[in-house]
Scaffold this motif. Sequence first.
Motif, PDB file in Angstrom:
ATOM      1  N   TYR A   1      32.626  38.503  82.381  1.00 51.15           N
ATOM      2  CA  TYR A   1      32.848  37.257  82.134  1.00 51.15           C
ATOM      3  C   TYR A   1      33.555  37.035  80.976  1.00 51.15           C
TER       4      TYR A   1
ATOM      5  N   VAL B   1      38.413  30.964  86.648  1.00 46.28           N
ATOM      6  CA  VAL B   1      37.319  29.941  86.527  1.00 46.28           C
ATOM      7  C   VAL B   1      37.914  28.702  87.616  1.00 46.28           C
TER       8      VAL B   1
ATOM      9  N   LYS C   1      29.616  26.354  85.506  1.00 43.97           N
ATOM     10  CA  LYS C   1      30.983  27.342  85.474  1.00 43.97           C
ATOM     11  C   LYS C   1      31.037  27.927  86.677  1.00 43.97           C
TER      12      LYS C   1
ATOM     13  N   ILE D   1      32.853  30.968  88.691  1.00 40.43           N
ATOM     14  CA  ILE D   1      33.941  31.900  88.535  1.00 40.43           C
ATOM     15  C   ILE D   1      34.062  32.700  89.987  1.00 40.43           C
TER      16      ILE D   1
END
Length: 294
Positions: A93, A122, A138, A140
């Motif tokens: 991340y 993202v 968020k 990903i």
Amino acid sequence: MKTKFLVLLALFNCVMFAQTPDPYKFFPSAVGNVWDYGYSTGIYRFEIISDSLLADSSRYLYYAPNTDPVYRVDKNYNVYWWPLDTGLNWLYYKLDADLGNYWIVDIHHIIDTFYVYKLAKVKSLYEGIFFNLYTTFKEITFYQYQPDSIINEFSWPDFTITLAYGIGEVMDFNEDGSGPYRILQGCIIDGDTIGIITSLNEPINPLSSFELFQNFPNPFNPATTIKYSITEPQKVKLIVYSLLGEKIKVLVDEHKSTGMHSVIFDAGNLSSGIYIYTLIAGNKTSSKKLILLK
């Protein structure tokens, strides 16, 4: 839709991401934090039992029952997965990444000068409700990637992980059509309980005694790496089968120590197609598909 399934409650329409004051809150890392996840095989607990500060101000995070750190979090909002494993140490991340930002997670050397990358991007940022908590999500997505290609709607996605501000990982979603791999049931963050969590005094399934990861790269030609982890020393078998169940190759058949392991599968003498690889440890098995394209 998976997003609606994730939050369990109606979400607001996607909105422009409001800048948050502390990107680290997408990955709460205090000792004592607990997460209970639902898998197809039951509920499993992840708990940070200790940490250690390094000379560069980054921290190792230790989760029961692992003896090695599972993550390293640095002062630049980067989170590395299995940092002491030379075959992994993925840049998992970038907590401050904005919508559309991407980064190299891993570079995999196949033959000579041919490399395949694993990239993360993202995919979306939006606000909504999770267990009565209004927060920012968020998403990903992790991709297989070759240097001469670009990430677009035709790229090969592996999986998508959704982070929630103030909570951490709330869902791991397989992009192969099989749906969610794990979903957060509840957690304790900095002493506050969110969602539904089993009493810490009640018995609960420990983290699975082993985990089989998707081979990388996939599709591949002619070689690919298969990784797996076990949480206790035991006899392990890793076998490749055809779709008809024919045994193609035994990659591992021996006693292995606790930790992460990897093996290279060379399919140079096989025809293009879909194959199955199965990990057997004790009385448990796990299988995944791999794709050979020549």
